[in-house]
Design a protein around this motif. Structure first.
Motif, PDB file in Angstrom:
ATOM      1  N   CYS A  99      -8.896   9.223  -1.144  1.00 50.61           N
ATOM      2  CA  CYS A  99      -9.147   8.075  -0.274  1.00 50.61           C
ATOM      3  C   CYS A  99     -10.383   7.313  -0.727  1.00 50.61           C
ATOM      4  O   CYS A  99     -11.286   7.873  -1.342  1.00 50.61           O
ATOM      5  CB  CYS A  99      -9.279   8.505   1.186  1.00 50.61           C
ATOM      6  N   PHE A 100     -10.394   6.008  -0.424  1.00 56.02           N
ATOM      7  CA  PHE A 100     -11.516   5.132  -0.737  1.00 56.02           C
ATOM      8  C   PHE A 100     -12.565   5.218   0.359  1.00 56.02           C
ATOM      9  O   PHE A 100     -13.758   5.146   0.108  1.00 56.02           O
ATOM     10  CB  PHE A 100     -11.008   3.694  -0.893  1.00 56.02           C
ATOM     11  N   SER A 101     -12.107   5.321   1.579  1.00 58.96           N
ATOM     12  CA  SER A 101     -12.968   5.526   2.739  1.00 58.96           C
ATOM     13  C   SER A 101     -12.240   6.497   3.665  1.00 58.96           C
ATOM     14  O   SER A 101     -11.131   6.929   3.368  1.00 58.96           O
ATOM     15  CB  SER A 101     -13.256   4.202   3.453  1.00 58.96           C
ATOM     16  N   ARG A 102     -12.841   6.826   4.778  1.00 55.48           N
ATOM     17  CA  ARG A 102     -12.262   7.834   5.667  1.00 55.48           C
ATOM     18  C   ARG A 102     -10.851   7.458   6.138  1.00 55.48           C
ATOM     19  O   ARG A 102      -9.999   8.320   6.309  1.00 55.48           O
ATOM     20  CB  ARG A 102     -13.188   8.033   6.873  1.00 55.48           C
ATOM     21  N   ASP A 103     -10.598   6.154   6.325  1.00 59.06           N
ATOM     22  CA  ASP A 103      -9.317   5.718   6.875  1.00 59.06           C
ATOM     23  C   ASP A 103      -8.448   4.948   5.882  1.00 59.06           C
ATOM     24  O   ASP A 103      -7.394   4.445   6.263  1.00 59.06           O
ATOM     25  CB  ASP A 103      -9.546   4.842   8.112  1.00 59.06           C
ATOM     26  N   PHE A 104      -8.871   4.817   4.613  1.00 59.25           N
ATOM     27  CA  PHE A 104      -8.087   4.069   3.628  1.00 59.25           C
ATOM     28  C   PHE A 104      -7.720   4.989   2.472  1.00 59.25           C
ATOM     29  O   PHE A 104      -8.571   5.364   1.660  1.00 59.25           O
ATOM     30  CB  PHE A 104      -8.857   2.853   3.119  1.00 59.25           C
ATOM     31  N   PHE A 112       5.039  12.158   0.593  1.00 61.88           N
ATOM     32  CA  PHE A 112       4.548  11.046   1.399  1.00 61.88           C
ATOM     33  C   PHE A 112       4.494   9.786   0.543  1.00 61.88           C
ATOM     34  O   PHE A 112       4.365   9.858  -0.681  1.00 61.88           O
ATOM     35  CB  PHE A 112       3.157  11.352   1.964  1.00 61.88           C
ATOM     36  N   TYR A 113       4.605   8.618   1.204  1.00 63.79           N
ATOM     37  CA  TYR A 113       4.578   7.323   0.523  1.00 63.79           C
ATOM     38  C   TYR A 113       3.356   6.536   0.975  1.00 63.79           C
ATOM     39  O   TYR A 113       3.015   6.529   2.153  1.00 63.79           O
ATOM     40  CB  TYR A 113       5.852   6.529   0.836  1.00 63.79           C
ATOM     41  N   LEU A 114       2.727   5.855   0.033  1.00 67.90           N
ATOM     42  CA  LEU A 114       1.514   5.082   0.312  1.00 67.90           C
ATOM     43  C   LEU A 114       1.868   3.624   0.593  1.00 67.90           C
ATOM     44  O   LEU A 114       2.604   2.992  -0.162  1.00 67.90           O
ATOM     45  CB  LEU A 114       0.566   5.151  -0.885  1.00 67.90           C
ATOM     46  N   TYR A 115       1.340   3.096   1.704  1.00 64.50           N
ATOM     47  CA  TYR A 115       1.539   1.681   2.039  1.00 64.50           C
ATOM     48  C   TYR A 115       0.317   1.171   2.787  1.00 64.50           C
ATOM     49  O   TYR A 115      -0.017   1.668   3.869  1.00 64.50           O
ATOM     50  CB  TYR A 115       2.790   1.497   2.898  1.00 64.50           C
ATOM     51  N   LYS A 116      -0.388   0.224   2.169  1.00 63.01           N
ATOM     52  CA  LYS A 116      -1.563  -0.407   2.761  1.00 63.01           C
ATOM     53  C   LYS A 116      -2.583   0.613   3.259  1.00 63.01           C
ATOM     54  O   LYS A 116      -3.091   0.531   4.375  1.00 63.01           O
ATOM     55  CB  LYS A 116      -1.154  -1.355   3.893  1.00 63.01           C
ATOM     56  N   GLY A 117      -2.870   1.606   2.413  1.00 59.93           N
ATOM     57  CA  GLY A 117      -3.911   2.579   2.717  1.00 59.93           C
ATOM     58  C   GLY A 117      -3.510   3.693   3.655  1.00 59.93           C
ATOM     59  O   GLY A 117      -4.348   4.509   4.030  1.00 59.93           O
ATOM     60  N   GLN A 118      -2.220   3.762   4.042  1.00 55.92           N
ATOM     61  CA  GLN A 118      -1.743   4.803   4.941  1.00 55.92           C
ATOM     62  C   GLN A 118      -0.607   5.578   4.287  1.00 55.92           C
ATOM     63  O   GLN A 118       0.085   5.062   3.405  1.00 55.92           O
ATOM     64  CB  GLN A 118      -1.258   4.195   6.268  1.00 55.92           C
ATOM     65  N   CYS A 119      -0.398   6.815   4.714  1.00 53.95           N
ATOM     66  CA  CYS A 119       0.663   7.659   4.170  1.00 53.95           C
ATOM     67  C   CYS A 119       1.799   7.799   5.180  1.00 53.95           C
ATOM     68  O   CYS A 119       1.550   8.042   6.365  1.00 53.95           O
ATOM     69  CB  CYS A 119       0.113   9.044   3.812  1.00 53.95           C
ATOM     70  N   PHE A 120       3.031   7.646   4.683  1.00 58.44           N
ATOM     71  CA  PHE A 120       4.215   7.703   5.542  1.00 58.44           C
ATOM     72  C   PHE A 120       5.239   8.657   4.939  1.00 58.44           C
ATOM     73  O   PHE A 120       5.325   8.811   3.723  1.00 58.44           O
ATOM     74  CB  PHE A 120       4.855   6.311   5.681  1.00 58.44           C
ATOM     75  N   ARG A 121       6.024   9.274   5.826  1.00 55.01           N
ATOM     76  CA  ARG A 121       7.129  10.125   5.367  1.00 55.01           C
ATOM     77  C   ARG A 121       8.201   9.290   4.663  1.00 55.01           C
ATOM     78  O   ARG A 121       8.823   9.737   3.707  1.00 55.01           O
ATOM     79  CB  ARG A 121       7.760  10.858   6.552  1.00 55.01           C
ATOM     80  N   GLN A 122       8.410   8.052   5.158  1.00 56.37           N
ATOM     81  CA  GLN A 122       9.360   7.117   4.571  1.00 56.37           C
ATOM     82  C   GLN A 122       8.710   5.745   4.520  1.00 56.37           C
ATOM     83  O   GLN A 122       7.844   5.434   5.348  1.00 56.37           O
ATOM     84  CB  GLN A 122      10.653   7.047   5.390  1.00 56.37           C
ATOM     85  N   CYS A 123       9.124   4.913   3.573  1.00 54.24           N
ATOM     86  CA  CYS A 123       8.582   3.563   3.494  1.00 54.24           C
ATOM     87  C   CYS A 123       8.952   2.789   4.756  1.00 54.24           C
ATOM     88  O   CYS A 123      10.083   2.886   5.240  1.00 54.24           O
ATOM     89  CB  CYS A 123       9.111   2.843   2.260  1.00 54.24           C
TER      90      CYS A 123
END
Length: 204
Positions: A99-104, A112-123
């Motif tokens: 991570c770049f910061s605590r929340d990004f 997991f998939y990365l989208y706009k600094g968050q991780c998701f099970r699916q896009c």
């Protein structure tokens, strides 16, 4: 008899003392290994402060807390430089590997998939996984839809029971490759006038 008991107790005490001294030597040796790069080190908690270029990594084992000085923070942490001490801070999301910061988040763990600094099970909807990566990319950012066109059938606006009407919208060039996910035109069935007043009418 009392003399024998006294000698036995003295022998047991000597053995315990030797054992404790050996343990203290081993603990001191282990402490020196764990205190690499430390300016201040605790026998119970490891590093407390580190040299300027190093990061202080703190983790817990049950109720105990340990510190270690590292050149780079491990997966799941990011480095924060401070005036007095540089620290490894844990990413907030447990599914984040880097991570770049605590929340990004910059990289997610497997599955997991990365989208706009968050991780998701699916896009998320309107996104798709990029080929070869586990990152989601927007597939559709079009403009607004136009009004529905006149209802026609073979270029006629009347004289049939059913016809078709269409509407269009502007789609960025990059999104046109995702035609099915980001359509630039839509059509739907519509009801027409069976009879044309004053004769047949054609479009164009």
């Amino acid at each position: 008899m009392q003399w024998i008991i006294f000698m036995l107790l003295l022998f047991i005490g000597s053995v315990e003392m030797l054992t404790q001294n050996r343990w203290k030597k081993q603990a001191s040796a282990g402490l020196l290994e764990n205190c690499t790069g430390c300016i201040l080190c605790s026998e119970d908690n490891g590093c407390i402060t580190c040299h300027h270029r190093l990061f202080l990594l703190i983790w817990r084992d049950g109720i105990r807390q340990f510190g270690m000085c590292v050149h780079t923070c491990p997966p799941g942490y990011f480095g924060v430089r401070g005036l007095e001490v540089n620290r490894c801070t844990k990413c907030r999301s447990p599914s984040c590997e880097s991570c770049f910061s605590r929340d990004f988040c910059m990289k997610c763990k497997d599955k997991f998939y990365l989208y706009k600094g968050q991780c998701f099970r699916q896009c998320p909807p309107s996104t798709a996984a990029q080929s070869g990566t586990r990152e989601c990319q927007d597939t559709c950012e079009p403009g607004p839809w136009s009004e529905w066109s006149a209802c026609t059938h073979e270029n006629r606006t009347c004289g049939c029971k059913w016809g078709t009407e269409t509407r269009v919208r502007e789609v960025p060039e990059a999104a046109r490759e995702e035609g099915a996910a980001c359509p630039a035109q839509e059509s739907r069935r519509c009801r027409m006038k069976k009879h044309c007043p004053g004769g047949e009418r054609r479009v164009g």
